[in-house]
Design a protein around this motif. Structure first.
Motif, short mmCIF file in Angstrom:
data_model
loop_
_atom_site.label_atom_id
_atom_site.label_comp_id
_atom_site.label_asym_id
_atom_site.label_seq_id
_atom_site.Cartn_x
_atom_site.Cartn_y
_atom_site.Cartn_z
N THR A 137 -31.37 -39.46 -53.94
CA THR A 137 -30.37 -40.03 -53.04
C THR A 137 -30.21 -41.54 -53.26
OG1 THR A 137 -31.90 -40.65 -51.27
CG2 THR A 137 -31.11 -38.36 -51.29
N MET A 138 -29.26 -42.12 -52.56
CA MET A 138 -29.05 -43.56 -52.64
C MET A 138 -30.27 -44.33 -52.14
SD MET A 138 -25.03 -43.84 -51.50
CE MET A 138 -24.92 -45.60 -51.86
N ASP A 183 -31.32 -40.59 -43.60
CA ASP A 183 -30.70 -39.75 -44.61
C ASP A 183 -29.73 -40.52 -45.47
OD1 ASP A 183 -30.43 -37.25 -45.84
OD2 ASP A 183 -28.74 -36.67 -44.58
N ALA A 184 -29.48 -40.01 -46.65
CA ALA A 184 -28.47 -40.57 -47.55
C ALA A 184 -27.96 -39.46 -48.46
CB ALA A 184 -29.06 -41.71 -48.39
N VAL A 185 -26.76 -39.64 -48.97
CA VAL A 185 -26.17 -38.63 -49.86
C VAL A 185 -26.82 -38.69 -51.23
CG1 VAL A 185 -23.98 -38.67 -48.64
CG2 VAL A 185 -24.33 -40.19 -50.61
N LEU A 186 -26.66 -37.62 -52.00
CA LEU A 186 -27.15 -37.60 -53.37
C LEU A 186 -26.34 -38.56 -54.23
CD1 LEU A 186 -27.71 -33.79 -54.10
CD2 LEU A 186 -29.16 -35.38 -52.82
N THR A 187 -27.01 -39.19 -55.18
CA THR A 187 -26.31 -40.01 -56.16
C THR A 187 -25.63 -39.09 -57.17
OG1 THR A 187 -28.22 -40.09 -57.64
CG2 THR A 187 -28.08 -41.82 -55.94
N ASP A 206 -32.24 -29.64 -41.83
CA ASP A 206 -30.93 -30.04 -41.32
C ASP A 206 -30.51 -31.43 -41.80
OD1 ASP A 206 -32.71 -31.51 -39.80
OD2 ASP A 206 -31.72 -31.15 -37.89
N SER A 207 -31.27 -32.02 -42.71
CA SER A 207 -30.89 -33.30 -43.31
C SER A 207 -29.81 -33.09 -44.36
CB SER A 207 -32.11 -33.98 -43.94
OG SER A 207 -33.08 -34.28 -42.94
N GLY A 208 -28.85 -33.99 -44.39
CA GLY A 208 -27.69 -33.83 -45.27
C GLY A 208 -28.04 -33.67 -46.73
N ARG A 209 -29.04 -34.40 -47.21
CA ARG A 209 -29.40 -34.35 -48.62
C ARG A 209 -29.95 -32.98 -49.03
NH1 ARG A 209 -33.12 -37.45 -45.80
NH2 ARG A 209 -35.36 -37.22 -46.21
N ALA A 210 -30.65 -32.32 -48.10
CA ALA A 210 -31.17 -30.98 -48.38
C ALA A 210 -30.04 -29.95 -48.33
CB ALA A 210 -32.27 -30.62 -47.39
N ILE A 211 -29.16 -30.09 -47.34
CA ILE A 211 -28.02 -29.18 -47.25
C ILE A 211 -27.14 -29.30 -48.48
CG2 ILE A 211 -25.91 -28.63 -45.95
CD1 ILE A 211 -27.36 -29.68 -43.43
N GLN A 212 -26.87 -30.54 -48.91
CA GLN A 212 -26.06 -30.77 -50.10
C GLN A 212 -26.70 -30.12 -51.32
OE1 GLN A 212 -25.43 -34.95 -50.90
NE2 GLN A 212 -23.89 -34.57 -52.48
N THR A 213 -28.02 -30.21 -51.42
CA THR A 213 -28.75 -29.59 -52.53
C THR A 213 -28.58 -28.07 -52.52
OG1 THR A 213 -30.39 -31.38 -52.61
CG2 THR A 213 -31.07 -29.23 -53.48
#
Length: 281
Positions: free
Chosen positions: A61-62, A74-78, A104-111
Motif C-alpha cells: 500500500t501507499m 488503511d491505504a489503497v494498494l499502489t 474489513d480493511s480496504g487493502r485486504a478487500i481490494q486484494t
C-alpha cells in the motif's frame, strides 16, 4: 383321475410362480433401498469436512511504501501492489473457491477482489468481511514512522533497534506497543493499541467461526482469506507451536495454506510466492 392330478399340478405351478414374483419384487425393493443408501452416502461424502484455506497477505500500500505504521489505519494498494496481487490471482486462477473472506480493511478487500477477478474456476462469489481479521491495532502509533515505534520498543526492552528487528517476537512486540501506548491518548479519541491476547482471541474466534460455517458445506472445500502480515503470523503462531515468522515478515501477496480435517489443523505452506511467480509467466 388324471383330471385331479392336472388340477393339483396347476395349483402347485401357480404357487411357485407367485412365490417367485414375490421374491423378485422383494429383491428389487432391497436393491432400490441399497441404491438409495449409497446415494445418501455419496451425498454425505460430497459435503466434505475437509477444508483448504488459502490465507493471502494484502498487496503493498501507499503507507507501506512511505514506511508508516499501518494497522487499523488503511491505504489503497499502489500500482505495484495491485500488479503483484493480480499475478497471485493468476497463479490461483484454476482453484475453485467455495467462499471468500477478508478483513474489513480496504487493502485486504481490494486484494480479495483482484484475486477473484483473475479466477476462472469459481462462481461469482461475494466477499464476506470480518473485522476480526484486521491487522494489529497500534493505537497512537498509527500513521507514525515505523522507525519511531520500533525505536521506542527497543528502548523499552533495553536492546538496540537492530537486536529488536533480528529477534522479533510477536507477543513481546504487541505487548510492548500496548504498554507504550497506554496513557498517550489523553483525550481518549483513539482506539487503544491491542495486546497479544486481545489480538489472538479475536483472530481465533473469527477463524473458528469460518471453519464452523464452511466445514460440511457442499462445495470444493477451498476457502480464500485475505488478511494482514502480522495478523496472519499471529494466527499461525496460535495454532502451530513450531511456527516461526519468516525473516522480514510475510511478503505482500504471499500465500500460506492451512488444511482442516476431522477437527485437526495442518500447516501446508508459509509465505509461498510461487503463485505470484506462476502469474508472472
Amino acid at each position: 383321475m388324471m383330471g385331479k392330478y392336472w388340477k393339483l399340478f396347476a395349483v402347485l405351478f401357480l404357487f411357485v410362480a407367485v412365490t417367485a414374483c414375490s421374491n423378485n419384487a422383494e429383491s428389487e425393493r432391497n436393491t432400490h433401498i441399497d441404491t438409495e443408501e449409497n446415494d445418501v452416502e455419496a451425498s454425505v461424502s460430497a459435503d466434505s469436512e475437509e477444508l483448504t484455506i488459502y490465507i493471502v497477505r494484502h498487496g503493498k500500500t501507499m503507507l507501506n511504501t512511505t514506511d508508516r505504521v499501518q494497522g487499523w489505519s488503511d491505504a489503497v494498494l499502489t500500482p505495484a501492489g495491485e500488479e503483484v496481487v493480480r499475478q497471485a490471482g493468476s497463479g490461483l486462477q484454476d482453484i475453485e473457491f467455495q467462499n471468500v473472506y477478508s478483513s474489513d480493511s480496504g487493502r485486504a478487500i481490494q486484494t480479495a477482489e483482484i484475486i477473484m477477478e483473475e479466477n476462472e474456476a469459481s462462481d461469482d462469489l461475494s466477499i464476506a468481511t470480518d473485522e476480526r481479521f484486521r491487522e494489529f491495532n497500534f493505537g497512537t502509533y498509527e500513521g507514525d514512522l515505523n522507525e519511531t515505534m520500533w525505536q521506542d520498543i527497543a528502548d523499552l526492552q533495553g536492546v538496540t533497534i537492530e537486536e529488536f528487528g533480528a529477534n522479533l517476537n510477536l507477543e513481546s512486540f504487541a505487548d510492548s506497543v500496548a504498554a507504550l501506548d497506554e496513557g498517550r491518548d489523553e483525550e481518549g479519541l483513539n482506539w487503544p493499541a491491542e495486546d497479544y491476547q486481545t489480538i489472538t482471541e479475536r483472530l481465533t474466534a473469527g477463524f473458528e467461526e469460518l471453519v464452523e460455517n464452511e466445514a460440511g458445506q457442499a462445495g470444493s472445500g477451498n476457502i480464500l482469506l485475505a488478511s494482514h502480515g502480522l495478523s496472519i503470523s499471529a494466527l499461525l503462531d496460535t495454532y502451530f507451536e513450531d511456527y516461526e515468522t519468516p525473516e522480514g515478515g510475510l511478503q505482500n501477496a504471499s500465500v500460506s495454506v492451512v488444511k482442516y480435517q476431522n477437527g485437526e489443523f495442518t500447516l501446508e505452506s508459509i509465505n509461498d510466492m510461487s503463485y505470484v511467480e506462476q502469474g508472472q509467466e
